[in-house]
Design a protein around this motif. Structure first.
Motif, PDB file in Angstrom:
ATOM      1  N   ILE A 180      17.856 -28.391 -43.749  1.00  0.00           N
ATOM      2  CA  ILE A 180      17.213 -28.153 -45.038  1.00  0.00           C
ATOM      3  C   ILE A 180      15.800 -28.714 -44.974  1.00  0.00           C
ATOM      4  O   ILE A 180      15.600 -29.886 -44.632  1.00  0.00           O
ATOM      5  CB  ILE A 180      17.979 -28.841 -46.192  1.00  0.00           C
ATOM      6  CG1 ILE A 180      19.356 -28.209 -46.393  1.00  0.00           C
ATOM      7  CG2 ILE A 180      17.172 -28.766 -47.494  1.00  0.00           C
ATOM      8  CD1 ILE A 180      20.220 -28.939 -47.412  1.00  0.00           C
ATOM      9  N   THR A 181      14.810 -27.880 -45.270  1.00  0.00           N
ATOM     10  CA  THR A 181      13.439 -28.361 -45.408  1.00  0.00           C
ATOM     11  C   THR A 181      12.939 -27.956 -46.789  1.00  0.00           C
ATOM     12  O   THR A 181      13.368 -26.950 -47.354  1.00  0.00           O
ATOM     13  CB  THR A 181      12.500 -27.798 -44.330  1.00  0.00           C
ATOM     14  OG1 THR A 181      12.370 -26.375 -44.505  1.00  0.00           O
ATOM     15  CG2 THR A 181      13.027 -28.079 -42.932  1.00  0.00           C
ATOM     16  N   ALA A 182      12.025 -28.746 -47.324  1.00  0.00           N
ATOM     17  CA  ALA A 182      11.469 -28.447 -48.640  1.00  0.00           C
ATOM     18  C   ALA A 182      10.016 -28.889 -48.684  1.00  0.00           C
ATOM     19  O   ALA A 182       9.673 -29.987 -48.232  1.00  0.00           O
ATOM     20  CB  ALA A 182      12.274 -29.137 -49.743  1.00  0.00           C
ATOM     21  N   GLN A 183       9.180 -28.047 -49.246  1.00  0.00           N
ATOM     22  CA  GLN A 183       7.764 -28.333 -49.421  1.00  0.00           C
ATOM     23  C   GLN A 183       7.424 -28.234 -50.910  1.00  0.00           C
ATOM     24  O   GLN A 183       8.040 -27.469 -51.645  1.00  0.00           O
ATOM     25  CB  GLN A 183       6.897 -27.337 -48.647  1.00  0.00           C
ATOM     26  CG  GLN A 183       7.149 -27.312 -47.154  1.00  0.00           C
ATOM     27  CD  GLN A 183       6.413 -26.161 -46.480  1.00  0.00           C
ATOM     28  OE1 GLN A 183       6.325 -25.068 -47.014  1.00  0.00           O
ATOM     29  NE2 GLN A 183       5.889 -26.413 -45.294  1.00  0.00           N
ATOM     30  N   GLY A 184       6.427 -29.000 -51.329  1.00  0.00           N
ATOM     31  CA  GLY A 184       5.927 -28.880 -52.688  1.00  0.00           C
ATOM     32  C   GLY A 184       6.729 -29.597 -53.746  1.00  0.00           C
ATOM     33  O   GLY A 184       6.581 -29.298 -54.936  1.00  0.00           O
ATOM     34  N   LEU A 185       7.568 -30.559 -53.353  1.00  0.00           N
ATOM     35  CA  LEU A 185       8.328 -31.333 -54.337  1.00  0.00           C
ATOM     36  C   LEU A 185       7.451 -32.490 -54.820  1.00  0.00           C
ATOM     37  O   LEU A 185       6.996 -33.308 -54.020  1.00  0.00           O
ATOM     38  CB  LEU A 185       9.617 -31.870 -53.725  1.00  0.00           C
ATOM     39  CG  LEU A 185      10.582 -30.816 -53.153  1.00  0.00           C
ATOM     40  CD1 LEU A 185      11.849 -31.487 -52.634  1.00  0.00           C
ATOM     41  CD2 LEU A 185      10.919 -29.761 -54.189  1.00  0.00           C
ATOM     42  N   LYS A 244       6.194 -37.525 -50.701  1.00  0.00           N
ATOM     43  CA  LYS A 244       4.891 -37.714 -50.072  1.00  0.00           C
ATOM     44  C   LYS A 244       4.643 -36.686 -48.984  1.00  0.00           C
ATOM     45  O   LYS A 244       3.501 -36.286 -48.732  1.00  0.00           O
ATOM     46  CB  LYS A 244       4.812 -39.133 -49.487  1.00  0.00           C
ATOM     47  CG  LYS A 244       3.457 -39.511 -48.938  1.00  0.00           C
ATOM     48  CD  LYS A 244       3.456 -40.970 -48.496  1.00  0.00           C
ATOM     49  CE  LYS A 244       2.080 -41.404 -48.003  1.00  0.00           C
ATOM     50  NZ  LYS A 244       2.077 -42.834 -47.612  1.00  0.00           N
ATOM     51  N   GLN A 245       5.712 -36.256 -48.324  1.00  0.00           N
ATOM     52  CA  GLN A 245       5.596 -35.271 -47.253  1.00  0.00           C
ATOM     53  C   GLN A 245       6.792 -34.331 -47.327  1.00  0.00           C
ATOM     54  O   GLN A 245       7.692 -34.516 -48.138  1.00  0.00           O
ATOM     55  CB  GLN A 245       5.550 -35.971 -45.895  1.00  0.00           C
ATOM     56  CG  GLN A 245       6.789 -36.812 -45.577  1.00  0.00           C
ATOM     57  CD  GLN A 245       6.613 -37.677 -44.351  1.00  0.00           C
ATOM     58  OE1 GLN A 245       5.542 -38.219 -44.105  1.00  0.00           O
ATOM     59  NE2 GLN A 245       7.677 -37.809 -43.565  1.00  0.00           N
ATOM     60  N   ASP A 246       6.762 -33.297 -46.492  1.00  0.00           N
ATOM     61  CA  ASP A 246       7.844 -32.318 -46.505  1.00  0.00           C
ATOM     62  C   ASP A 246       9.180 -32.994 -46.200  1.00  0.00           C
ATOM     63  O   ASP A 246       9.264 -33.895 -45.355  1.00  0.00           O
ATOM     64  CB  ASP A 246       7.583 -31.234 -45.460  1.00  0.00           C
ATOM     65  CG  ASP A 246       6.352 -30.405 -45.783  1.00  0.00           C
ATOM     66  OD1 ASP A 246       5.818 -30.553 -46.901  1.00  0.00           O
ATOM     67  OD2 ASP A 246       5.926 -29.623 -44.914  1.00  0.00           O
ATOM     68  N   LEU A 247      10.203 -32.550 -46.896  1.00  0.00           N
ATOM     69  CA  LEU A 247      11.555 -33.026 -46.630  1.00  0.00           C
ATOM     70  C   LEU A 247      12.135 -32.212 -45.483  1.00  0.00           C
ATOM     71  O   LEU A 247      12.026 -30.988 -45.468  1.00  0.00           O
ATOM     72  CB  LEU A 247      12.417 -32.850 -47.886  1.00  0.00           C
ATOM     73  CG  LEU A 247      13.871 -33.309 -47.821  1.00  0.00           C
ATOM     74  CD1 LEU A 247      13.937 -34.824 -47.677  1.00  0.00           C
ATOM     75  CD2 LEU A 247      14.629 -32.866 -49.073  1.00  0.00           C
ATOM     76  N   ASP A 248      12.737 -32.879 -44.509  1.00  0.00           N
ATOM     77  CA  ASP A 248      13.299 -32.188 -43.351  1.00  0.00           C
ATOM     78  C   ASP A 248      14.553 -32.927 -42.898  1.00  0.00           C
ATOM     79  O   ASP A 248      14.478 -34.036 -42.376  1.00  0.00           O
ATOM     80  CB  ASP A 248      12.275 -32.136 -42.212  1.00  0.00           C
ATOM     81  CG  ASP A 248      12.721 -31.234 -41.063  1.00  0.00           C
ATOM     82  OD1 ASP A 248      13.830 -30.659 -41.148  1.00  0.00           O
ATOM     83  OD2 ASP A 248      11.968 -31.099 -40.084  1.00  0.00           O
ATOM     84  N   ILE A 249      15.708 -32.310 -43.144  1.00  0.00           N
ATOM     85  CA  ILE A 249      16.989 -32.954 -42.833  1.00  0.00           C
ATOM     86  C   ILE A 249      17.815 -32.048 -41.939  1.00  0.00           C
ATOM     87  O   ILE A 249      18.068 -30.889 -42.274  1.00  0.00           O
ATOM     88  CB  ILE A 249      17.773 -33.252 -44.128  1.00  0.00           C
ATOM     89  CG1 ILE A 249      16.955 -34.172 -45.038  1.00  0.00           C
ATOM     90  CG2 ILE A 249      19.123 -33.888 -43.807  1.00  0.00           C
ATOM     91  CD1 ILE A 249      17.535 -34.334 -46.420  1.00  0.00           C
ATOM     92  N   LEU A 250      18.225 -32.580 -40.789  1.00  0.00           N
ATOM     93  CA  LEU A 250      19.076 -31.859 -39.847  1.00  0.00           C
ATOM     94  C   LEU A 250      20.491 -32.418 -39.939  1.00  0.00           C
ATOM     95  O   LEU A 250      20.685 -33.639 -39.910  1.00  0.00           O
ATOM     96  CB  LEU A 250      18.552 -31.991 -38.428  1.00  0.00           C
ATOM     97  CG  LEU A 250      17.382 -31.071 -38.025  1.00  0.00           C
ATOM     98  CD1 LEU A 250      16.102 -31.462 -38.735  1.00  0.00           C
ATOM     99  CD2 LEU A 250      17.172 -31.112 -36.521  1.00  0.00           C
ATOM    100  N   PHE A 251      21.457 -31.527 -40.026  1.00  0.00           N
ATOM    101  CA  PHE A 251      22.851 -31.944 -40.154  1.00  0.00           C
ATOM    102  C   PHE A 251      23.609 -31.841 -38.832  1.00  0.00           C
ATOM    103  O   PHE A 251      24.794 -32.137 -38.787  1.00  0.00           O
ATOM    104  CB  PHE A 251      23.552 -31.114 -41.231  1.00  0.00           C
ATOM    105  CG  PHE A 251      23.030 -31.376 -42.610  1.00  0.00           C
ATOM    106  CD1 PHE A 251      23.527 -32.432 -43.351  1.00  0.00           C
ATOM    107  CD2 PHE A 251      22.026 -30.591 -43.158  1.00  0.00           C
ATOM    108  CE1 PHE A 251      23.047 -32.697 -44.630  1.00  0.00           C
ATOM    109  CE2 PHE A 251      21.534 -30.840 -44.427  1.00  0.00           C
ATOM    110  CZ  PHE A 251      22.041 -31.905 -45.166  1.00  0.00           C
TER     111      PHE A 251
END
Length: 383
Positions: free
Chosen positions: A6-11, A15-22
Motif C-alpha cells: 500500500i502506498t499513499a501520496q497527498g495525505l 510528511k512523506q509518502d506512505l509505503d508499506i509492504l506486507f
C-alpha cells in the motif's frame, strides 16, 4: 485476495509518502517459514505486522490510512468510511494498492481522490481518476519486481461511461465480482477505549476460560424480543443482566476486550482476512498480547493467511519477531513518517527492544530535554 503493498501520496498529516509492504523483504530461511504465510514459491507474507512509536507519533493515523486503503479495495464508499481524519481537505490523494488475486495474477489499483468542502457536513470525497494494472505471476522473475508495474499499460481505466457507479466507490467492484474476490476486514479501531460486547452470541467457552477461569458460564438468551445475559462465577449464584454495558461491573476490562478480540481472531484466521488493532496492549497483560501475536505467526494455525495489523507502545513485543521486516517505526517530526525496521537494522539478531529503547533508532524515545523539564517542574511543585 492478498494485499502486497500500500502506498499513499497527498495525505495532509504525513510528511512523506506512505509505503508499506506486507511481504517478506529480507531473505527467508527454513526456520522463518514456520512464522510466515507462503503465498507463492518465493513470496511469503507477514501474518503479524507491528507499527510502533511513542505517544502522538501518528500510530492511529497510520492504521486509519491502511483501513481506508483496504476499504477502497473492498469497494466500500469512501464517504461511509472514517476517512476525514486521514484525507482532510486534500486536493489530491493517490492510493496505490498492489494485491495478489485468486486468478493467479498480481494487480495494482491506483485511485486518485479529491475533496470538496460542503457545509455543515464538512468534506465530501470523490474518485476522479483510477487505473488497474495486471501481470501474471509467471512474469515475475524475482521478489524485486513483484509490485513493479512500470512500463505496463493499464488494463482498465475509470471513465465517465460508468454512470451507474458512485463517484466515491472504486471501479475495482467489477473485478471483485468477476473473480468472486472477497476481502474480509475486522477492525477494533472503534473499541480502543471502549469495552462493550458488540455481539450477543457465539462466544466460545475456551475463550472465556483462557481469559478468566473463574467464569463457569457466560451466554446470551433471547426471549420476547429481549436479551438476557447469564453470568456465573465458580461457587457463586448466577447473575442475570439485560444490558451488555452492565458486564463492566462484574468482568475486568481485559476480559471484555479479550472476548471481543479473540472472537474476531477466529473469524480472521478462518477467512484469511485482515485484523486491525490499535494499541494492542490496551487492557491486556503481556502474555495475552504475545498469545495473540503468536497465533498469526504460526503457519500451521494461520494456514489461510490471516493478517494482524497492530500498533503498540511496548518495545518488548518486538522481541517476538525473529525478523526485522515485519516491524515499522512511526515518528512524527513536523509530519508522520513510517519506516520499515529492515531498512535501519540490517541484522536480525540484534535485540529489537534494546535498539528501540536505547535511542539508536532516533525518535523512538521521549526527548531527554523534555524529560528534564518535566522532572524540574515536578520538583518545583513539590518544593
Amino acid at each position: 485476495m492478498k494485499i502486497l503493498r500500500i502506498t499513499a501520496q497527498g495525505l495532509p498529516l504525513f510528511k512523506q509518502d506512505l509505503d508499506i509492504l506486507f511481504y517478506a523483504q529480507q531473505r527467508v530461511n527454513e526456520d522463518d517459514k514456520e512464522k510466515l504465510f507462503k503465498l507463492l514459491p518465493n513470496i511469503f507474507l507477514h501474518g503479524a505486522n507491528a507499527f510502533i512509536g511513542v505517544n502522538a507519533s501518528g500510530k492511529t493515523s497510520v492504521l486509519k490510512a491502511i483501513q481506508l486503503a483496504l476499504s477502497i479495495v473492498k469497494n466500500e464508499a469512501i464517504n461511509h468510511v472514517d476517512a476525514k481524519t486521514i484525507l482532510g481537505g486534500t486536493k489530491k490523494a493517490v492510493f496505490r494498492i498492489c494485491f495478489y488475486s485468486v486468478n493467479g495474477k498480481v494487480y495494482c489499483l491506483e485511485t486518485e481522490i479529491t475533496s470538496q468542502k460542503k457545509k455543515p457536513d464538512g468534506f465530501v470525497y470523490s474518485i476522479i481518476k483510477e487505473h488497474l494494472w495486471e501481470k501474471p505471476v509467471t512474469d515475475i522473475k524475482s521478489k524485486k519486481y513483484l509490485t513493479d508495474f512500470s512500463g505496463l499499460t493499464p488494463v482498465y481505466t475509470r471513465n465517465e461511461e460508468e454512470i451507474f457507479l458512485s463517484d466515491d466507490v472504486s471501479f475495482i467492484i467489477a473485478h471483485n465480482r468477476r473473480n468472486r474476490e472477497r476481502l474480509e476486514i475486522f477492525s477494533l479501531l472503534s473499541y480502543t477505549n471502549i469495552n462493550v460486547l458488540p455481539f450477543t452470541e457465539g462466544i466460545a467457552p475456551e475463550i472465556i476460560t483462557f481469559l478468566d477461569p473463574t467464569i463457569e458460564k457466560l451466554y446470551f438468551e433471547q426471549s420476547d424480543n429481549k436479551t438476557f445475559i447469564h453470568l456465573k462465577f465458580a461457587e457463586e449464584e448466577e447473575i442475570i443482566l439485560n444490558n451488555a454495558v452492565d458486564l463492566e461491573q462484574y468482568l475486568s476490562s481485559g476480559t471484555i476486550k479479550g472476548i471481543v478480540t479473540f472472537s474476531m481472531v477466529k473469524d480472521v484466521l478462518q477467512t484469511g482476512g485482515y485484523f486491525l488493532v490499535d494499541e494492542i496492549e490496551n487492557h491486556f497483560n503481556k502474555e495475552i498480547v504475545t498469545t495473540l501475536i503468536r497465533f498469526f505467526m504460526d503457519s500451521r494455525l494461520n494456514r489461510n493467511g490471516g493478517t494482524l495489523i497492530f500498533t503498540t507502545h511496548y518495545p518488548e513485543l518486538l522481541d517476538e519477531y525473529d525478523r526485522n521486516d515485519g516491524i515499522h517505526i512511526i515518528r512524527n517530526r513536523n509530519g508522520i513518517t513510517v519506516e520499515n525496521l529492515s531498512g535501519i537494522l540490517k541484522r536480525n539478531d540484534i535485540k529489537k527492544s534494546d535498539a528501540y529503547q536505547s535511542g539508536f533508532l532516533e525518535g523512538t524515545t521521549p526527548a531527554y530535554e523534555a524529560y528534564i523539564r518535566l522532572k524540574k517542574s515536578i520538583e518545583a511543585s513539590i518544593g
